[in-house]
Design a protein around this motif. Sequence first.
Motif, short mmCIF file in Angstrom:
data_model
loop_
_atom_site.label_atom_id
_atom_site.label_comp_id
_atom_site.label_asym_id
_atom_site.label_seq_id
_atom_site.Cartn_x
_atom_site.Cartn_y
_atom_site.Cartn_z
N HIS A 167 6.47 -22.61 4.02
CA HIS A 167 6.27 -22.36 2.59
C HIS A 167 7.55 -21.80 2.00
N ASP A 168 7.63 -21.86 0.70
CA ASP A 168 8.77 -21.31 -0.03
C ASP A 168 8.29 -20.11 -0.83
N HIS A 169 9.19 -19.49 -1.58
CA HIS A 169 8.83 -18.26 -2.29
C HIS A 169 9.29 -18.28 -3.74
N LEU A 170 8.40 -17.82 -4.61
CA LEU A 170 8.74 -17.49 -6.01
C LEU A 170 8.92 -15.98 -6.04
N ILE A 171 10.04 -15.50 -6.60
CA ILE A 171 10.35 -14.07 -6.57
C ILE A 171 10.69 -13.59 -7.97
N CYS A 172 10.02 -12.52 -8.40
CA CYS A 172 10.29 -11.93 -9.71
C CYS A 172 11.50 -11.01 -9.61
N ASP A 173 12.49 -11.25 -10.46
CA ASP A 173 13.71 -10.44 -10.48
C ASP A 173 13.47 -9.03 -11.01
N LYS A 174 12.38 -8.83 -11.74
CA LYS A 174 12.13 -7.50 -12.32
C LYS A 174 11.32 -6.60 -11.40
N CYS A 175 10.15 -7.08 -10.98
CA CYS A 175 9.25 -6.21 -10.19
C CYS A 175 9.27 -6.51 -8.70
N GLY A 176 9.88 -7.62 -8.29
CA GLY A 176 9.95 -7.95 -6.87
C GLY A 176 8.74 -8.71 -6.34
N LYS A 177 7.77 -8.96 -7.19
CA LYS A 177 6.59 -9.71 -6.76
C LYS A 177 7.03 -11.03 -6.15
N ASN A 178 6.37 -11.42 -5.05
CA ASN A 178 6.71 -12.72 -4.47
C ASN A 178 5.43 -13.47 -4.18
#
Length: 143
Positions: A92-103
Motif C-alpha cells: 500500500h501507499d500513504h497519503l500524509i497531511c503536512d499539517k497534522c501528520g495524519k496518514n
Amino acid sequence: MKNPQELFADYLADKNLKVTPQRRLILDTFLKQDGHLSSEELYANVKKRDSSIGQATVYRTLKLLNESGLIEPLDFADGVVRYEWRYGQTHHDHLICDKCGKNIEILDETIESRQEQLAEEHGFKLLRHKMYLYGICSDCRSK
C-alpha cells in the motif's frame, strides 16, 4: 507459511545470532501495535513490559527486523522514522497531511499497474517501491 517469530528465528540463525528473550519481547510488542511506530514509541511500549530492556537493544532489534524483511521504515517527511509490518501484508501507499501528520494507507490497483508499466517502459524490473502523497487533510483544511 511460517509465522513472524519463526521467520525471525530463522533469520537470526542464518546470521549466527540468538533469539534472546529481549528480542522475542520486542517482536511481540511490535506485533501487538497498530499503525506506524517510531523506535521511541516501541521503546516506551517495551519498557512497560520489561524495564530492564535498553533503548539500544530496541534499536538493534528494529535493524534486524528490517534486514529480515519483516518490517520496513517509513519516511513521512517529519524527521521521525517510523516502522510498519511488511511480512504478509498487501502493498500500500500513504497519503500524509503536512499539517497534522495524519496518514492514510491507500491501495489503488490502477496506480500499481501504472507504476509497473512505467518501470517496464524504462527497462526496470520492479522489486519494491514506496509512494508517499503529501497534502493537507480535510480536517486541517476546514480549520
